[in-house]
Design a protein around this motif. Structure first.
Motif, mmCIF file in Angstrom:
data_model
loop_
_atom_site.group_PDB
_atom_site.id
_atom_site.type_symbol
_atom_site.label_atom_id
_atom_site.label_comp_id
_atom_site.label_asym_id
_atom_site.label_seq_id
_atom_site.Cartn_x
_atom_site.Cartn_y
_atom_site.Cartn_z
ATOM 1 N N HIS A 246 -8.600 -1.525 -0.969
ATOM 2 C CA HIS A 246 -8.198 -2.471 0.077
ATOM 3 C C HIS A 246 -7.922 -3.862 -0.508
ATOM 4 O O HIS A 246 -8.610 -4.847 -0.226
ATOM 5 N N ASP B 17 -8.790 4.781 1.411
ATOM 6 C CA ASP B 17 -8.495 3.359 1.205
ATOM 7 C C ASP B 17 -9.646 2.753 0.412
ATOM 8 O O ASP B 17 -10.435 1.965 0.924
ATOM 9 N N TYR C 78 0.854 -1.185 0.000
ATOM 10 C CA TYR C 78 0.000 0.000 0.000
ATOM 11 C C TYR C 78 0.896 1.243 0.000
ATOM 12 O O TYR C 78 1.773 1.380 0.861
ATOM 13 N N ASN D 294 -6.542 -7.414 -0.791
ATOM 14 C CA ASN D 294 -6.261 -8.333 0.316
ATOM 15 C C ASN D 294 -5.860 -9.747 -0.082
ATOM 16 O O ASN D 294 -5.586 -10.570 0.798
ATOM 17 N N HIS E 28 -12.853 -3.331 -0.824
ATOM 18 C CA HIS E 28 -13.712 -2.145 -0.796
ATOM 19 C C HIS E 28 -14.375 -1.836 -2.129
ATOM 20 O O HIS E 28 -15.118 -0.861 -2.239
#
Length: 371
Positions: free
Chosen positions: A240, A237, A177, A242, A259
């Motif tokens: 996101h 954010d 990130y 993951n 998200h």
């Protein structure tokens, strides 16, 4: 091969709290053998085995995190349990680790990997908290540490704590990130956002480097973390990232964007989006009942057979989902949508399907960060 005689070890002191002793001996052929005995630390994350009904044999790798309020507390640990819940291995780490994994390389060697933030959890910086990937051999001896390599669009930086995929000793796929100030968010002159990056490195060369800010459609498709005015957090954010998976059918990369409630397949050569499953950009015609939200841990169990841990934040019902995809005709057949024992896991979670069983790791209750 066993001992040729009797070895007597005299322990001076006590073997109680996280004590380690070493025994050097010889086997029946006269070859040296070393045994290390470690006692379990008195203060450690605890667990209870509530049901034990013929579990499939295997090892369970855990990174238990203890939360009180919005602060992690207690010792940070790597755990390996057997299928009965017996502790097989432990190691204490300076900060809370994540994504503890056992990997068999193409040459048959075994590696253990995990991610760990470089400093204690700080919600004011979340989710940009640089981490490092740690690689160990089959005896848990450190081999190397890995971070994001510099490329044309960014400098070297730490990794994200969600997932790291070791393909060989000099070949891996990582996530990171980065904070970026961009001018391509519709309706905003500038916005500071989290650029979620996927990078592949082999033999020291960056083979693939892709960031979410290169796809403006993801801004408007976002369902969470999309305050582009920077009113609440230092950065939006809005995706996101993951998880990252390799499509066994073609070698492309498949990423999960929590998200956006979307899963994307990325061309591994160009970074172009091949298809989008779920969310506002869905290309597979998912019916409302077949849609997922805030998902984690996307995996292929066979070519075009995709599983995910569907957190289900939209309706607060968590499910284990499996889809049979037709990426050419853009259709998705639901193979399974199993409710996780009535529990709702609003964040994190994973599941594996094997031998007709599901192995599930979920968070039954999330403790949110402070506003």
């Amino acid at each position: 091969g066993g001992f040729g005689g009797i070895v007597t070890a005299v322990l001076r002191g006590t073997l109680d709290d996280a004590t380690e002793i070493r025994i050097d001996a010889k086997n029946r052929d006269g070859a040296p053998v070393t045994y290390n005995i470690r006692s379990v630390p008195a203060v450690r994350p605890q667990w209870d085995v509530t049901t034990l009904d013929s579990p499939a044999p295997g090892l369970i790798l855990l990174t238990p995190t203890q939360l009180v309020g919005a602060t992690t507390t207690g010792p940070a640990m790597l755990y390996i349990l057997d299928e009965t819940g017996k502790l097989v291995y432990y190691a204490r780490t300076p900060f809370d680790p994540t994504d503890f994994d056992r990997v068999t390389l193409p040459n048959g060697l075994v590696r253990y990997t995990y991610l760990m933030q470089d400093a204690p959890l700080d919600w004011s910086k979340w989710p940009i908290e640089p981490a490092t990937a740690y690689v160990m051999d089959d005896h848990f001896r450190p081999l190397q540490t890995i971070r994001l390599a510099p490329s044309g669009s960014h400098d070297a930086f730490g990794l994200d704590v969600h997932e790291f995929r070791l393909l060989d000793d000099d070949h891996w796929i990582s996530e990171s990130y980065l904070s970026q100030t961009v001018t391509n968010v519709p309706g905003y002159a500038t916005s500071t956002v989290v650029d979620a990056v996927v990078q592949e490195v082999s033999a020291g060369s960056v083979l693939f480097d892709w960031g979410t800010t290169s796809v403006p459609a993801l801004y408007t498709q976002s369902t969470d973390g999309n305050d582009f005015t920077d009113a609440k957090t230092p950065y939006a954010d809005y995706t996101h990232l993951n998880s990252v998976e390799i499509d066994p059918a073609n070698g492309n990369l498949v990423v999960s964007l929590r998200h956006d409630d979307e899963i994307l397949e990325l061309d591994r050569a160009t970074g172009a989006i091949v298809w989008t499953l779920g969310g506002a950009g869905d290309e597979f015609g998912l019916a409302p009942a077949d849609r997922f939200s805030h998902q984690h841990h996307v995996r292929f169990v066979a070519p075009n057979d995709l599983t995910m841990f569907d957190n289900g934040n939209a309706d607060q019902v968590t499910k284990l989902r499996e889809y049979q995809l037709d990426p050419v005709g853009h259709t998705a057949q639901v193979v399974a949508a199993v409710t996780v024992d009535g529990h709702y896991s609003s964040a994190m979670g994973s599941f594996q399907k094997y031998a007709g069983r599901y192995f599930v790791g979920s968070v039954e209750r999330e403790i949110p960060p402070p506003d």
